[in-house]
Design an enzyme around this catalytic site. Sequence first.
Site, PDB file in Angstrom:
ATOM      1  N   ALA A  22       0.826  -1.206   0.000  1.00  0.00           N
ATOM      2  CA  ALA A  22       0.000   0.000   0.000  1.00  0.00           C
ATOM      3  C   ALA A  22       0.862   1.258   0.000  1.00  0.00           C
ATOM      4  CB  ALA A  22      -0.930  -0.001   1.208  1.00  0.00           C
ATOM      5  N   GLU A  41       9.127   3.017   7.214  1.00  0.00           N
ATOM      6  CA  GLU A  41       8.830   1.607   7.434  1.00  0.00           C
ATOM      7  C   GLU A  41       9.483   1.154   8.738  1.00  0.00           C
ATOM      8  OE1 GLU A  41       8.145  -2.265   7.764  1.00  0.00           O
ATOM      9  OE2 GLU A  41       7.062  -0.941   6.384  1.00  0.00           O
ATOM     10  N   ARG A 115       4.036 -12.376  -2.954  1.00  0.00           N
ATOM     11  CA  ARG A 115       3.937 -11.068  -2.309  1.00  0.00           C
ATOM     12  C   ARG A 115       5.305 -10.376  -2.207  1.00  0.00           C
ATOM     13  NH1 ARG A 115       0.299  -8.552   1.165  1.00  0.00           N
ATOM     14  NH2 ARG A 115      -1.070 -10.361   1.003  1.00  0.00           N
ATOM     15  N   TYR A 220      -2.383 -21.594  -6.346  1.00  0.00           N
ATOM     16  CA  TYR A 220      -2.105 -21.074  -7.682  1.00  0.00           C
ATOM     17  C   TYR A 220      -0.596 -20.928  -7.850  1.00  0.00           C
ATOM     18  CZ  TYR A 220      -2.531 -16.962  -4.650  1.00  0.00           C
ATOM     19  OH  TYR A 220      -2.440 -16.076  -3.597  1.00  0.00           O
ATOM     20  N   ASP A 298      -5.154  -1.731   4.396  1.00  0.00           N
ATOM     21  CA  ASP A 298      -5.594  -2.482   5.571  1.00  0.00           C
ATOM     22  C   ASP A 298      -5.731  -1.611   6.809  1.00  0.00           C
ATOM     23  OD1 ASP A 298      -5.828  -4.843   4.229  1.00  0.00           O
ATOM     24  OD2 ASP A 298      -3.949  -5.705   4.950  1.00  0.00           O
TER      25      ASP A 298
END
Length: 412
Positions: A22, A41, A115, A220, A298
């Site tokens: 995000a 971060e 990810r 997947y 989120d």
Amino acid sequence: MTRTREVPARAAAVAVIGGGIAGLTLALALRREGVDCTVFERSPEPAGAGAGLQLAPNATRLLHRLGVAEALRAVAVLPRALRIRGWDDDLPLHTTALGDACRHGYGAPYYTVHRAQLHRVLREAVGGAQVRTGHRLTDLTEDPGGVDLTFASGARHRADVVIGADGVHSAVRARLAGDAPVFSGSSAYRGLVPADRLPWAAGEPEVRVWPGPGRHLVCYPVSAGREISFTATVPAASAGEESWTAEGDPAELAAAYDGWNPTVTRLIAAADTVRRWPLHDRESLPDWVTARVALLGDAAHPMLPFLAQGANQAIEDAVTLAVCLGRAAPADTPAALRRYQDLRLPRTTLIQRGARRSTQYLHRPDRPHHPGATADPHGLAGLRAMGWLYGHDAEAVATGEAREPLTGSTAP
């Protein structure tokens, strides 16, 4: 899409709390809008954990416009279809076409991706100068002229605007709302298996979903087809440890799927390690923004992963917010943040609630029934039914070039 705008004489300087998908997408989008941005971060190192995620056309069209199409294609997989299969016999029950049909129908691809690899693509596109790692927010003070930030290291920073993109346990949200995450009653086991361990993985790539009594499993290909990512959701009496890196017990996971079809049980058995992640969301907030602070992804609307839209909605948020801030003078920042919320809150609330309701389908005790599935073996009707979700162009809505909703059936 043609984009025309007048850049304000001095756009507001933005501090983004959180350097995940995000926050990094927002940094890219703000740069394109000519807005100065610094990302803070808390982790000292870039994210490397996590498993797979699905990127639908509503997000990939935005990522492509941000300049990461080539890098994303290099690590992603283009699945041909999403297939719902029987938990006990592995027979196909319903198909939603993806692949070329999705790309042609919605003007953008449907990807599956690791990810950490998506995070790396975004991080490299943003560059190191804009991102400060090892900065854990401890205090936030807003005044009419801006926001003062204090970090655990003692470092301080002042910004015109602060955006909380710091996840379901957001430190920024804690200063806007007195709520807490809501445990879903389920935990997700995530694992990665080398594709060469699974004979069926050599076939056409697809997303496979096995709904079943009280639990379900999704898998997947990711990593350009070299690995199979799976998420197995099981009931849990309590949340337990919360960490992307918390190890799960493979024996417990195997026991939870005892009696399921051999494709599922062999997939689980092929994983050397699994990670366990308690699933949380939060109740919807009536407001995400103040005059100088806003939430994103989120932090604003954490959702259960059962519609595979968490990352996608964060990307929509990021582009919408960048457009709103990029076209506003600093004096108009409060109105820009309010407009961002007005554009995003109805849609994300709908999807967040839909993800909760999906549990009723995915964990039902009997075999799910799909009217018309036999008559639609190629999944084109299933693809058209996703128009409300996949056909949405958040940037076009933010710029006024499109109105919501676009084509497709009604939302869940």
